[in-house]
Write an enzyme that holds these catalytic residues in place. Structure first.
Site, PDB file in Angstrom:
ATOM      1  N   THR A 106       0.860  -1.193   0.000  1.00 52.42           N
ATOM      2  CA  THR A 106       0.000   0.000   0.000  1.00 52.42           C
ATOM      3  C   THR A 106       0.897   1.245   0.000  1.00 52.42           C
ATOM      4  O   THR A 106       2.048   1.193   0.437  1.00 52.42           O
ATOM      5  CB  THR A 106      -0.954   0.038   1.215  1.00 52.42           C
ATOM      6  OG1 THR A 106      -0.201   0.289   2.402  1.00 52.42           O
ATOM      7  CG2 THR A 106      -1.726  -1.277   1.355  1.00 52.42           C
ATOM      8  N   ALA A 158       1.929   2.645  -2.735  1.00 52.20           N
ATOM      9  CA  ALA A 158       2.958   2.299  -3.730  1.00 52.20           C
ATOM     10  C   ALA A 158       3.101   3.353  -4.821  1.00 52.20           C
ATOM     11  O   ALA A 158       3.957   3.225  -5.689  1.00 52.20           O
ATOM     12  CB  ALA A 158       2.631   0.940  -4.355  1.00 52.20           C
ATOM     13  N   SER A 159       2.274   4.414  -4.789  1.00 53.09           N
ATOM     14  CA  SER A 159       2.323   5.395  -5.886  1.00 53.09           C
ATOM     15  C   SER A 159       3.437   6.414  -5.706  1.00 53.09           C
ATOM     16  O   SER A 159       3.609   7.287  -6.547  1.00 53.09           O
ATOM     17  CB  SER A 159       0.973   6.122  -5.972  1.00 53.09           C
ATOM     18  OG  SER A 159       0.767   6.882  -4.796  1.00 53.09           O
ATOM     19  N   GLY A 163       7.307   7.587  -3.223  1.00 55.58           N
ATOM     20  CA  GLY A 163       8.278   7.416  -2.145  1.00 55.58           C
ATOM     21  C   GLY A 163       8.719   5.987  -1.869  1.00 55.58           C
ATOM     22  O   GLY A 163       9.139   5.250  -2.760  1.00 55.58           O
ATOM     23  N   ILE A 164       8.638   5.603  -0.593  1.00 50.65           N
ATOM     24  CA  ILE A 164       9.150   4.311  -0.135  1.00 50.65           C
ATOM     25  C   ILE A 164       8.366   3.152  -0.770  1.00 50.65           C
ATOM     26  O   ILE A 164       8.947   2.114  -1.111  1.00 50.65           O
ATOM     27  CB  ILE A 164       9.067   4.242   1.410  1.00 50.65           C
ATOM     28  CG1 ILE A 164      10.043   5.247   2.030  1.00 50.65           C
ATOM     29  CG2 ILE A 164       9.343   2.825   1.915  1.00 50.65           C
ATOM     30  CD1 ILE A 164       9.835   5.505   3.514  1.00 50.65           C
ATOM     31  N   GLY A 165       7.068   3.317  -0.940  1.00 50.44           N
ATOM     32  CA  GLY A 165       6.259   2.257  -1.560  1.00 50.44           C
ATOM     33  C   GLY A 165       6.735   1.977  -2.970  1.00 50.44           C
ATOM     34  O   GLY A 165       6.882   0.808  -3.386  1.00 50.44           O
ATOM     35  N   SER A 209       7.811   4.037  11.705  1.00 47.67           N
ATOM     36  CA  SER A 209       8.779   5.147  11.693  1.00 47.67           C
ATOM     37  C   SER A 209       9.518   5.055  13.008  1.00 47.67           C
ATOM     38  O   SER A 209       9.002   4.472  13.972  1.00 47.67           O
ATOM     39  CB  SER A 209       8.019   6.482  11.633  1.00 47.67           C
ATOM     40  OG  SER A 209       8.884   7.559  11.931  1.00 47.67           O
ATOM     41  N   TYR A 236       0.483  12.148  13.616  1.00 48.44           N
ATOM     42  CA  TYR A 236       1.351  11.131  12.986  1.00 48.44           C
ATOM     43  C   TYR A 236       2.002  10.264  14.067  1.00 48.44           C
ATOM     44  O   TYR A 236       2.015   9.041  13.982  1.00 48.44           O
ATOM     45  CB  TYR A 236       2.399  11.863  12.154  1.00 48.44           C
ATOM     46  CG  TYR A 236       3.334  10.993  11.358  1.00 48.44           C
ATOM     47  CD1 TYR A 236       2.978  10.496  10.107  1.00 48.44           C
ATOM     48  CD2 TYR A 236       4.608  10.685  11.840  1.00 48.44           C
ATOM     49  CE1 TYR A 236       3.860   9.718   9.370  1.00 48.44           C
ATOM     50  CE2 TYR A 236       5.489   9.905  11.111  1.00 48.44           C
ATOM     51  CZ  TYR A 236       5.105   9.427   9.874  1.00 48.44           C
ATOM     52  OH  TYR A 236       5.986   8.645   9.152  1.00 48.44           O
TER      53      TYR A 236
HETATM   54  N1  LIG Z   1       9.640  10.028   4.414  1.00 54.26           N
HETATM   55  C1  LIG Z   1      10.048   9.825   5.681  1.00 54.26           C
HETATM   56  O1  LIG Z   1      10.892  10.572   6.236  1.00 54.26           O
HETATM   57  C2  LIG Z   1       9.512   8.664   6.455  1.00 54.26           C
HETATM   58  C3  LIG Z   1      10.179   8.309   7.645  1.00 54.26           C
HETATM   59  C4  LIG Z   1       9.701   7.253   8.391  1.00 54.26           C
HETATM   60  C5  LIG Z   1       8.590   6.547   7.961  1.00 54.26           C
HETATM   61  N2  LIG Z   1       7.959   6.901   6.793  1.00 54.26           N
HETATM   62  C6  LIG Z   1       6.794   6.121   6.406  1.00 54.26           C
HETATM   63  O2  LIG Z   1       6.995   5.580   5.126  1.00 54.26           O
HETATM   64  C7  LIG Z   1       5.722   5.344   4.498  1.00 54.26           C
HETATM   65  C8  LIG Z   1       5.741   5.900   3.092  1.00 54.26           C
HETATM   66  O3  LIG Z   1       5.892   7.311   3.171  1.00 54.26           O
HETATM   67  P1  LIG Z   1       6.697   8.130   2.085  1.00 54.26           P
HETATM   68  O4  LIG Z   1       7.765   8.856   2.787  1.00 54.26           O
HETATM   69  O5  LIG Z   1       7.020   7.289   0.926  1.00 54.26           O
HETATM   70  O6  LIG Z   1       5.594   9.258   1.727  1.00 54.26           O
HETATM   71  P2  LIG Z   1       4.779   9.556   0.374  1.00 54.26           P
HETATM   72  O7  LIG Z   1       5.720   9.686  -0.758  1.00 54.26           O
HETATM   73  O8  LIG Z   1       3.907  10.722   0.703  1.00 54.26           O
HETATM   74  O9  LIG Z   1       3.911   8.252   0.157  1.00 54.26           O
HETATM   75  C9  LIG Z   1       2.699   8.022   0.851  1.00 54.26           C
HETATM   76  C10 LIG Z   1       1.888   7.005   0.080  1.00 54.26           C
HETATM   77  O10 LIG Z   1       0.655   6.752   0.777  1.00 54.26           O
HETATM   78  C11 LIG Z   1      -0.411   6.810  -0.166  1.00 54.26           C
HETATM   79  N3  LIG Z   1      -1.668   7.159   0.516  1.00 54.26           N
HETATM   80  C12 LIG Z   1      -1.945   8.257   1.234  1.00 54.26           C
HETATM   81  N4  LIG Z   1      -3.228   8.209   1.667  1.00 54.26           N
HETATM   82  C13 LIG Z   1      -3.745   7.038   1.235  1.00 54.26           C
HETATM   83  C14 LIG Z   1      -5.006   6.423   1.363  1.00 54.26           C
HETATM   84  N5  LIG Z   1      -6.024   6.988   2.039  1.00 54.26           N
HETATM   85  N6  LIG Z   1      -5.203   5.209   0.774  1.00 54.26           N
HETATM   86  C15 LIG Z   1      -4.184   4.619   0.068  1.00 54.26           C
HETATM   87  N7  LIG Z   1      -2.966   5.153  -0.078  1.00 54.26           N
HETATM   88  C16 LIG Z   1      -2.754   6.360   0.496  1.00 54.26           C
HETATM   89  C17 LIG Z   1       0.027   7.864  -1.170  1.00 54.26           C
HETATM   90  O11 LIG Z   1      -0.572   7.683  -2.447  1.00 54.26           O
HETATM   91  P3  LIG Z   1      -1.939   8.422  -2.957  1.00 54.26           P
HETATM   92  O12 LIG Z   1      -1.831   9.842  -2.552  1.00 54.26           O
HETATM   93  O13 LIG Z   1      -1.913   8.142  -4.427  1.00 54.26           O
HETATM   94  O14 LIG Z   1      -3.041   7.694  -2.255  1.00 54.26           O
HETATM   95  C18 LIG Z   1       1.509   7.485  -1.314  1.00 54.26           C
HETATM   96  O15 LIG Z   1       1.650   6.427  -2.219  1.00 54.26           O
HETATM   97  C19 LIG Z   1       4.694   5.994   5.417  1.00 54.26           C
HETATM   98  O16 LIG Z   1       4.127   5.001   6.250  1.00 54.26           O
HETATM   99  C20 LIG Z   1       5.519   6.941   6.252  1.00 54.26           C
HETATM  100  O17 LIG Z   1       4.917   7.199   7.502  1.00 54.26           O
HETATM  101  C21 LIG Z   1       8.392   7.949   6.040  1.00 54.26           C
END
Ligand SMILES: NC(=O)c1ccc[n+]([C@@H]2O[C@H](COP(=O)([O-])OP(=O)(O)OC[C@H]3O[C@@H](n4cnc5c(N)ncnc54)[C@H](OP(=O)(O)O)[C@@H]3O)[C@@H](O)[C@H]2O)c1
Length: 342
Positions: free
Chosen positions: A26, A28-29, A31-33, A156, A169
């Site tokens: 999930t 996957a569109s 960042g990390i996904g 996180s 968060y």
């Molecule tokens: N970046 C960091 O510094 C960091 C650090 C620690 C942990 N994380 C964790 O890593 C994970 C990925 O985050 P990221 O950094 O890659 O951020 P991101 O680029 O903003 O990715 C978030 C993803 O979640 C999806 N999303 C948001 N709301 C949704 C919903 N209601 N239903 C389905 N998909 C949804 C978004 O796609 P759509 O908008 O297309 O739905 C997007 O694919 C998160 O759990 C985040 O908490 C991130």
């Protein structure tokens, strides 16, 4: 070594090799996904990609196929249980089974607790925590039917420590950690220990997350350094699929902060509060925005463009050197006090 990386195996690895497995991701569109999907596609895995933005998912799916994987894009809102169950059904309809499920979708609302509207606070909990609940509920029957598998929740380091301006968060991520521990216990005591449950605790990662977040701070958001590339988390997830553990940090700073927090929580809470109050905002002003909390941003992007800012890295290193010294002094002081109290 203490803490999450101690190496205690949380259960069985995948029952098949990665090139013969199906993994649902999930969020996957972006960042990390997206980075995780690419890392698995390179190993020939069938990836099932979920998020709200269909065009972005299709782009990622296309790239996964070019990299050698099989891919299915399934537009999904993780706050809707039915939508998540359909995602699981579509995965099995296309690839016959589910071997692993990665709960990774998340949003954030940044601002002082008093400034974040309750509707946004609720939505952050719904996406991050309830979305993970929905993922686990949808995945468990299929993982059981496959004879075992791996559930990975991307939390996180903020599931372990606190950060000012991120109350919703933080609350959601702490909840994910407790949820995972309980589900793991229940699987064991009910004879389903062949399903592993792992929690990932990343440091700051270079993704569009900081542009996506709702912002009520009045200031430009920037990732607090040091900033690691998303591939660091993707490779941690791949390792967990092969060798599950209860928890794994991703990024050395997360490991260091976690260790300090366990040694001297009150002191590190203060130090981190001070450090993050200064480092998560840039010089620019920003109007209030709801970011992608309610609606998708829609642009497929792996990276946020922040990785490798050396100046920030130096500041981070200096700050955590200070924090480490403070922790050591605090611990020595506590030991001395407890000895003189005896
Ligand atoms: N970046 C960091 O510094 C960091 C650090 C620690 C942990 N994380 C964790 O890593 C994970 C990925 O985050 P990221 O950094 O890659 O951020 P991101 O680029 O903003 O990715 C978030 C993803 O979640 C999806 N999303 C948001 N709301 C949704 C919903 N209601 N239903 C389905 N998909 C949804 C978004 O796609 P759509 O908008 O297309 O739905 C997007 O694919 C998160 O759990 C985040 O908490 C991130």
């Amino acid at each position: 070594m203490t803490g999450p990386d101690r190496g205690y195996r949380s259960g069985m690895p995948l029952t098949r090799t990665l090139d013969d497995s199906t993994v649902v991701i999930t969020g996957a569109s972006s960042g990390i996904g997206t980075a995780t999907a690419y890392a698995l596609a390179r190993r020939g895995t069938a990836v099932v990609l979920a998020a709200r933005s269909e065009p972005a998912l299709r782009q990622v799916a296309q790239r996964c196929r070019e990299l050698g994987g099989r891919a299915l894009a399934v537009p999904t809102d993780v706050t809707d249980l039915e939508s998540v169950q359909q995602l699981a059904d579509r995965a099995v309809g296309e690839f016959g089974r589910i071997d692993a499920w990665v709960n990774n979708a998340a949003v954030s609302a940044v601002g002082l607790f008093d400034e974040i509207p309750v509707a946004e606070f609720r939505r952050v909990l719904e996406v991050n925590l309830l979305g993970t609940v929905h993922g686990i509920k949808a995945a468990l029957p299929y993982l059981g039917a496959a004879g075992g598998g791996v559930l990975i929740n991307n939390a996180s380091v903020l599931a372990e420590v606190a950060m000012p301006y991120q109350s919703a968060y933080n609350a959601a991520k702490h909840g994910i950690r407790g949820l995972a521990d309980t589900v793991r216990q229940e699987l064991r005591v009910t004879g389903r220990g062949q399903i592993s449950v792992c929690t990932v605790l990343p440091a700051t990662i270079d993704t569009p997350f900081f542009r996506h977040a709702a912002n009520h701070s009045g200031r430009e958001l920037v990732p607090p350094p040091p900033v690691y590339p998303p591939e660091v988390v993707a490779e941690t997830i791949v390792r967990l699929l092969r060798r599950p553990r209860r928890e794994a940090y991703a990024g050395g700073a997360a490991r260091l902060i976690g260790l300090q927090w366990r040694l001297a929580p009150a002191l590190v809470e203060r130090t981190l509060g001070w450090y993050l109050h200064r480092t998560q905002f840039g010089p620019g002003a920003r109007l209030d925005s709801t970011g992608n909390v309610f609606h998708a941003d829609g642009q497929a992007s792996r990276s946020g463009g922040w990785h490798g800012r050396r100046r920030q890295l130096v500041r981070m290193t200096a700050a955590f050197g200070l924090a480490a010294a403070g922790t050591a002094v605090g611990t020595m002081a506590m030991n001395r006090r407890s000895r003189s109290d005896r």
